[in-house]
Design an enzyme around this catalytic site. Structure first.
Site, PDB file in Angstrom:
ATOM      1  N   LYS C  80      59.488  24.206  26.304  1.00 53.98           N
ATOM      2  CA  LYS C  80      60.193  25.194  25.636  1.00 53.98           C
ATOM      3  C   LYS C  80      60.200  24.713  24.209  1.00 53.98           C
ATOM      4  O   LYS C  80      60.828  23.553  24.076  1.00 53.98           O
ATOM      5  CB  LYS C  80      61.704  25.675  26.262  1.00 53.98           C
ATOM      6  CG  LYS C  80      62.356  26.892  25.466  1.00 53.98           C
ATOM      7  CD  LYS C  80      63.664  27.311  26.189  1.00 53.98           C
ATOM      8  CE  LYS C  80      64.465  28.347  25.476  1.00 53.98           C
ATOM      9  NZ  LYS C  80      65.706  28.633  26.340  1.00 53.98           N
ATOM     10  N   SER C 155      66.067  33.598  27.208  1.00 52.19           N
ATOM     11  CA  SER C 155      65.418  33.332  26.033  1.00 52.19           C
ATOM     12  C   SER C 155      64.106  32.412  26.423  1.00 52.19           C
ATOM     13  O   SER C 155      63.276  32.243  25.489  1.00 52.19           O
ATOM     14  CB  SER C 155      66.392  32.430  25.429  1.00 52.19           C
ATOM     15  OG  SER C 155      66.511  31.260  25.764  1.00 52.19           O
ATOM     16  N   SER C 179      69.181  31.935  30.614  1.00 47.59           N
ATOM     17  CA  SER C 179      68.063  32.007  29.849  1.00 47.59           C
ATOM     18  C   SER C 179      66.850  31.130  30.621  1.00 47.59           C
ATOM     19  O   SER C 179      65.526  31.328  30.182  1.00 47.59           O
ATOM     20  CB  SER C 179      68.094  31.081  28.674  1.00 47.59           C
ATOM     21  OG  SER C 179      68.423  32.203  27.521  1.00 47.59           O
TER      22      SER C 179
END
Ligand code: MG
Ligand code: ZN
Lengths: 88, 491, 486
Positions: C80, C155, C179
């Site tokens: 990420k 997210s 997330s």
């Protein structure tokens, strides 16, 4: 708020945010009526204490590497536009 | 141009009928090897931005970890100031400023590690309450380019160096217990001695390791209420401190007497102009939005650790003064006591105590230490207790005159040589008493009128004869021996 | 497409160690797929092709020299883009960090690399991890690999989509309010939020420090356990890192669930879509069939999670995001003076959602409102912890849907933040408590999109959580739907 957060909002944005923040805070009303007088606030989920590091020197970064990421620099320092006031 | 000649003895005397109220916030850099939250060196005077890492530069993703030694030194300070040392947490103080890498300062807000202490002032014998002594991180430093000589106002742009960012500080906050600029000076002097004695800080005001903010207000003599206070930021010498406080108190009195009101504000001391002026800070009542620092966990020093730290604290100034006082009989005040305070304040007490232990005269040692050694304090490391003791002995045994002893001590501080060697190289071999007696007789013979007056009781003429003998001996005669010879010959 | 694509992490590591396949081949096959197919998905913000090839060669060289290449030898992993990677652009999907090359790497990045994993690149996210759909990325939204018109969740939508699309066997994400778990559910894969303090946050760009936790994505429970084992454990650079050694999850995985007490959280079923609720009950029945004791349980305080979270998280974020000021790195938009520069940099550099949360957090911390909002929310946090504790007195793990619905269409909730926030209602309470939770896929639901079952456990309860996850995985209907490129 915008001033404290160093943001500037257009009139339109201001209206939108006021609306949306109002809705979010409205939703938060559900907790406002809760009786929490006997509860201590939880700032952190862990119950750790006294986490230390020894006073031992470790390598610093290369100044060139750091300054290469700066928007502006001069004489080994970070260059910023004129500052209008002393630190508050 | 403002008047620079501000008496340092407070409002009394130059502003009759008024009293000033002063509280000080002293920021002290701790003498650790590394910074508060990272392993970068805690050192002064490095090339800009060379002591920086992701943590003290506040890079995204970096996290702080507390330096254990910084906590120990903070506790030493607390214990030395008779504070209660207890659990504490860190908060974030949020405001935007370019010298703050994260745009928040990690500091202790609600609960400080040290609270409710006291500090006793040695000369005014006053007890000043310490509200708290908390840990926080220092900021970076900017230089201002263009415009008026490096000042922030009117500069074209600024350059930021983060070497100082993250250096551990302890902020010591006094209660508003000080009543004059002189007391403020005495407070800072004594506090500095304590910080140095506990080895928590080097106390160097000139390098910025001790920085003082002063909260000043005034009130009518006899009033119990506090007036509106102003905070003067960043006073970095004792001279600035006393001048700034004196100026500010007078400014406030003038305002009130003119029917105006003092506005609570932060003010800046201008050393050159000798005035304080309101800081141009855009938001005067700033909202710092303090909240608990989620990247750190609470400090909870155990009683065992606190006791252990107590054993690491050296002899504190009060104990040092007692140790010196014990060398004399009854000196709780007066000139000798003042010398004792000076000796301890300058860290010269070990020298005097050592000389006394070596059998030298303590009063003479104290005098030489607080005068000659104090005036060349930078060379103190060259002077061993042994060499100093020898010098004091030579003087008290009259092998050196007072003048000669002072000269020899000066040379010893310059070169690190021993007393006898320096004395010899200067030709300061004290004359033996038969030689001196010859010289005394010679002077008596050449000044019969003066001798007659002296013999008939005009004691003040002793100085004349001593001076003549000194001249003849080229300063080698001991004044005390000359005087006693003169007295014995008179009768 | 090569032979290694679609294999799990454990399988790849095994084949690479036994030299049946080279790490280089694995890397090249995965990079090839990403290059040809990711333009449709937008799961990667930066691809690290050259670095990945070099790292794969190094793994092969280690094996040739007879050295231990690590537990994740040759396994492609996606990171990420809120995990800092030295010398490699790290943006948090924000204009304000565009082009920033950090001078250091996150602890988790170092750990996966030294375990032999091959970092393929940095994945898309909602800007600064603020969002539930990855639509808040300033570099365009990521799409769901099962339906390109739908969101992958957020997210960590880029990481979830990349693993679901078989671009990588594993991925790292971060979970502040769901997330990792919510996008795992929406993309039909496994996602884990570990106990707070289990995985180092050093090098994770902070959103809300007291809630953030890094965790794994994988296509099966065992691979998720393997990756969690690699990244978990004490880190002296993170003061909130736990010292206790992390248990060996894999050795417990197949121990079954006989005798485990499982509670279904009543409050979190109510708002769920019908097929999501049915899937939850089906997964519970399968646990019961395997010998677990399953009952309904009320955890009343979880309903207050959303309100507490949307005061605490923005408050911490407003402070964490102050440093993006145009002085030291990233974007600067010059103004007449420093203050104007702050304002123009931040106004142009941050997207709408980030600004909204900064404003909300600034308000919650401001004088006069701090006690009424921030402190109140922290007390509710205590209430939620107590409420969970009551449940864990009687149950080993709890079950709920991971998200109330399956993946929604792009743009469906974008204009109404509160509706968007409600998609995290099931996941948020565990972050406030600091507890572990994970999402395991359980067939398809509304719109033929994947459903996730959330398993919650008390602090450090990962062993039981993974046992239950494995049991649900064993019983789950296989996802028959093809990926967009299949
Ligand atoms: Mg302070
Ligand atoms: Zn550093």
């Amino acid at each position: 708020m915008a001033n404290l957060a160093k943001l500037s909002l257009s009139e339109e944005e201001e209206l939108m945010y006021t609306d949306q923040l109002g809705a979010i805070l409205d939703h938060a009303r559900d907790i406002m009526s809760l009786d929490t007088d006997d509860l201590l606030p939880t700032a952190h989920p862990l119950e750790l204490k006294n986490v230390f590091r020894p006073d031992v020197e470790t390598a610093s970064l290369s100044r060139e590497e750091v300054l290469s990421q700066a928007p502006a620099s001069e004489d080994g320092r970070f260059l910023v536009p004129r500052i209008l006031g002393e630190a508050p | 141009m403002a008047d620079n000649s501000i008496p340092s003895d407070g409002v009394e005397g130059f502003l009759p009928g008024w009293e000033m109220v002063v509280g000080l916030e002293v920021h002290c850099e701790l003498k650790t090897k590394t910074k508060l939250f990272c392993g970068c060196a805690n050192s002064f005077g490095q090339e800009p931005n060379t002591n920086i890492c992701p943590v003290c530069l506040g890079l995204p993703g970096s996290l702080p970890v507390i330096n254990e030694q910084a906590v120990e030194l903070a506790i030493r300070i607390g214990l030395s100031l008779n504070c209660t040392v207890d659990k504490s947490i860190f908060h974030r103080k949020n405001y935007f400023y370019p010298d703050m890498p994260k745009d928040y300062q990690v500091s202790q807000y609600e609960k400080a590690i040290n609270e409710n202490g006291i500090l006793e002032l040695p000369l005014s014998k006053k007890t000043v309450r310490i509200e708290r002594a908390h840990i926080e991180e220092d900021t970076g430093k900017s230089v201002h380019v263009g415009g008026d000589g490096g000042r922030i106002h009117g500069a074209d742009h600024s350059l930021v160096d983060y070497n100082r960012a993250g250096i551990p500080l302890v902020e010591i906050v006094s209660a508003p217990d000080l009543r004059s600029a002189e007391e403020a000076r005495e407070y800072v002097t004594e506090l500095r001695s304590i910080l140095v004695a506990s080895a928590a800080s080097d106390g160097k005001m000139e390098e910025g390791s001790l920085r003082v903010d002063a909260n000043v207000s005034v009130r009518r003599q006899g009033s119990e209420e506090f007036g509106t206070r102003c905070e003067i930021k960043n006073l970095n010498s004792l001279r600035s401190l006393t001048r700034a406080i004196g100026y500010e108190a007078r400014r406030q009195v003038a305002l009130i007497e003119a029917g105006e009101r003092v506005v609570q504000q932060t003010r800046h001391w201008n050393e050159d102009q000798g005035i304080t002026s309101a800081m141009r800070s855009k938001e005067e009542a700033y909202d710092y939005r303090y909240f608990p620092e989620p990247d750190l966990v609470p400090l909870e020093p155990s009683t065992e650790w606190i006791s252990e730290i107590r054993t690491h604290i050296g002899l504190l100034p009060a104990a040092r003064r007692e140790r010196l006082t014990a060398l004399f009989s009854d000196v709780s005040s007066g000139p000798v006591y003042d010398q004792i305070v000076t000796a301890v304040g300058l860290g010269l007490d070990d020298l005097v105590v050592g000389a006394a232990e070596n059998g030298a005269d303590p009063r003479l040692a104290l005098a030489r230490a607080t005068n000659e050694v104090a005036s060349d304090i930078g060379n103190l490391p060259r002077l061993t207790i042994e060499k100093f003791s020898d010098l004091i002995k030579l003087e008290s045994q009259s092998k050196l005159s007072a003048t000669q002893a002072k000269t020899v001590l000066g040379k010893m501080l310059e070169s690190g040589a021993d007393a006898a060697g320096v004395a010899k190289s200067l030709g300061f071999e004290a004359l033996d008493s038969t030689v001196i007696e010859d010289l005394v007789d010679q002077v008596i013979g050449s000044s019969p009128k003066e001798w007659e007056r002296f013999s008939s009781g005009e004691d003040q003429l002793a100085g004349f004869f001593v001076g003549q003998v000194m001249k003849l001996s080229k300063g080698k005669a001991d004044g005390k021996i000359v005087t006693s010879l003169l007295r014995s010959k008179r009768s | 497409m090569g032979a290694s694509v679609g294999l799990g992490a454990s399988e790849i590591a095994e084949l690479v160690r036994s030299k049946e396949i080279s790490a280089l081949e694995v890397a090249e096959e995965h990079l090839g797929l990403i290059e040809s197919q990711d333009p449709n998905l937008n799961s990667f913000l930066q691809l690290a092709s050259a670095a990945a090839i070099a790292a794969a060669k190094e793994v092969d060289a280690k094996i040739a020299r007879g050295e231990d290449p690590g537990r994740l030898a040759g396994v492609p992993i996606a990171l990420k883009d809120n995990l800092v990677t030295r010398g490699q652009t790290t943006t948090c999907a924000s204009q304000i960090l565009k082009g920033w090359k950090p001078p250091y790497s996150a602890t988790v990045v170092e750990r996966v690399s030294s375990a032999g994993a091959i970092a393929m690149g940095k994945t898309n996210l909602d800007e600064f991890a603020m969002g539930s759909s990855t639509e808040n990325s300033s570099f365009g939204p990521t799409r769901n690999p099962y339906d390109l018109n739908r969101v992958p969740g957020g997210s960590s939508g880029g990481s979830a989509a990349a693993v679901a699309a078989k671009f990588a066997a594993l991925a790292l994400g971060s979970d502040t309010g769901g997330s990792i778990r919510q996008p795992a559910a929406l993309c039909g894969i496994v996602g884990v939020k570990p106990t707070y303090g289990t995985v180092s946050r050093y090098g994770l760009i902070a959103f809300a420090s007291s809630l953030d936790q890094v965790g794994p994505f994988a296509r099966n429970v065992k691979d998720a356990a393997l990756l969690l084992q690699v990244i978990a454990g004490h880190d002296s650079r993170d003061s909130t890192s736990l010292e206790s050694p992390f248990p060996d999850l894999i050795s417990h995985l197949d121990k079954g669930v006989r005798g485990l007490r499982v509670g279904i959280i009543e409050e979190l079923i109510e708002g769920a879509a019908p097929m999501v609720g049915e899937a939850l009950m089906a997964s519970a029945r399968s646990l019961s069939d395997q010998g677990a004791k399953v009952e309904h349980v009320s955890v009343p305080a979880v309903t207050y999670g959303l309100s507490a979270y949307y005061l605490i998280a923005p408050a911490e974020a407003s402070s964490n995001l102050a440093r993006y000021d145009g002085v030291r790195y990233g974007l600067r938009v010059d103004g007449q003076d420093m203050n104007e520069t702050y304002v123009s940099t931040r106004t142009q550099g941050f997207g709408a959602e980030v600004k909204r949360r900064i404003m909300l957090g600034t308000f919650a911390l401001s004088s006069g409102y701090y006690d009424a909002y921030y402190v109140k929310a922290q007390k509710v946090r205590t209430m939620i912890i107590d409420s969970f504790q009551n449940a864990y007195d009687r149950f080993d793990v709890l079950l709920s849907p991971t998200a109330p619905t399956t993946a929604f269409e792009l743009g469906a909730k974008a204009s109404d933040p509160l509706t968007m926030y409600l998609s995290d209602v099931c996941t948020i309470p565990t972050n406030l408590a600091g507890h572990p939770a994970m999402s395991v896929p359980y067939g398809l639901g509304e719109n033929q999109m994947p459903i996730g079952i959330q398993i919650l456990a008390p602090a450090l309860g990962e062993v039981n959580m993974f046992r239950v996850a494995k049991a649900i995985e064993n019983a789950a209907p296989t996802i028959t739907k093809g990926l967009f490129w299949e």
